[in-house]
Design a protein around this motif. Structure first.
Motif, PDB file in Angstrom:
ATOM      1  N   GLY A 192      50.463  44.255  30.521  1.00 40.88           N
ATOM      2  CA  GLY A 192      51.718  43.618  30.097  1.00 40.88           C
ATOM      3  C   GLY A 192      52.474  42.922  31.186  1.00 40.88           C
ATOM      4  N   VAL A 193      52.102  43.185  32.438  1.00 42.33           N
ATOM      5  CA  VAL A 193      52.793  42.854  33.784  1.00 42.33           C
ATOM      6  C   VAL A 193      51.771  42.538  34.867  1.00 42.33           C
ATOM      7  N   TRP A 194      52.309  41.572  35.857  1.00 42.27           N
ATOM      8  CA  TRP A 194      51.424  41.316  36.909  1.00 42.27           C
ATOM      9  C   TRP A 194      51.659  42.435  37.794  1.00 42.27           C
ATOM     10  N   SER A 195      50.684  42.855  38.502  1.00 41.30           N
ATOM     11  CA  SER A 195      50.284  43.727  39.436  1.00 41.30           C
ATOM     12  C   SER A 195      49.650  43.470  40.736  1.00 41.30           C
ATOM     13  N   VAL A 196      49.739  44.024  41.468  1.00 44.18           N
ATOM     14  CA  VAL A 196      48.746  43.975  42.916  1.00 44.18           C
ATOM     15  C   VAL A 196      47.700  45.060  42.764  1.00 44.18           C
ATOM     16  N   GLY A 197      46.362  44.802  43.287  1.00 39.50           N
ATOM     17  CA  GLY A 197      45.365  45.434  43.409  1.00 39.50           C
ATOM     18  C   GLY A 197      45.095  45.662  44.950  1.00 39.50           C
ATOM     19  N   PHE A 198      44.627  46.702  45.372  1.00 37.31           N
ATOM     20  CA  PHE A 198      44.272  46.959  46.936  1.00 37.31           C
ATOM     21  C   PHE A 198      42.989  47.808  47.037  1.00 37.31           C
ATOM     22  N   ALA A 199      42.174  47.571  48.068  1.00 37.66           N
ATOM     23  CA  ALA A 199      41.066  48.238  48.238  1.00 37.66           C
ATOM     24  C   ALA A 199      40.839  48.360  49.738  1.00 37.66           C
ATOM     25  N   LYS A 200      39.987  49.404  50.196  1.00 37.41           N
ATOM     26  CA  LYS A 200      39.468  49.176  51.550  1.00 37.41           C
ATOM     27  C   LYS A 200      38.201  48.424  51.505  1.00 37.41           C
ATOM     28  N   THR A 201      37.892  48.037  52.588  1.00 40.37           N
ATOM     29  CA  THR A 201      36.590  47.439  52.820  1.00 40.37           C
ATOM     30  C   THR A 201      35.622  48.290  53.730  1.00 40.37           C
ATOM     31  N   GLU A 202      34.470  48.566  53.105  1.00 36.37           N
ATOM     32  CA  GLU A 202      33.467  49.386  53.909  1.00 36.37           C
ATOM     33  C   GLU A 202      32.719  48.345  54.891  1.00 36.37           C
ATOM     34  N   GLY A 203      32.639  49.165  56.117  1.00 39.87           N
ATOM     35  CA  GLY A 203      32.294  48.190  57.497  1.00 39.87           C
ATOM     36  C   GLY A 203      33.411  47.263  57.981  1.00 39.87           C
TER      37      GLY A 203
END
Length: 125
Positions: free
Chosen positions: A59-70
């Motif tokens: 129901g809302v815009w959110s931000v996603g985050f992740a680590k990048t392997e390597g």
């Protein structure tokens, strides 16, 4: 608990693969731009604004985050749309798994937030 959207990203801005933080920051009109998505992620972790996992609120815009392997200092950032699909500098994806496949499976430790680079996307009222 009701969430009130404060900022809606303009996802029509230019998308350049590899420039995920630029896509997010320009789409939000942020006053501050971190050097990398990982730095933005770490800042939000330190501010206790991050929830682990891929279940961003509907129901809302959110931000996603992740680590990048390597690439430990780069990280990745994207938007979760209100219906749960993902808007990213690489395109539009049905879910996290599809986006991770598109970038070669290098993402790990996904999380979401309503904050990034000085912008609060939504609040609970």
């Amino acid at each position: 608990m009701v969430r009130q959207q404060l900022v809606v990203p303009d996802i029509t801005v230019e998308r350049i693969p590899g420039w995920c933080l630029s896509f997010v920051d320009v789409a939000l009109g942020t006053p501050l731009m971190s050097d990398t998505a990982q730095i933005a992620y770490d800042y939000e972790i330190d501010a206790d604004n991050v929830t682990a996992g891929t279940n961003a609120p509907a129901g809302v815009w959110s931000v996603g985050f992740a680590k990048t392997e390597g690439y430990p200092m780069i990280g990745h950032v994207w938007f979760y749309a209100p219906d749960g699909h993902i808007e990213d500098s690489n395109g539009t994806f049905a879910n996290y798994a599809a986006m991770n496949d598109a970038v070669g499976g290098v993402l790990s430790h996904p999380a979401w937030s309503n904050h990034v680079d000085g912008i609060n996307l939504w609040i609970e009222v």
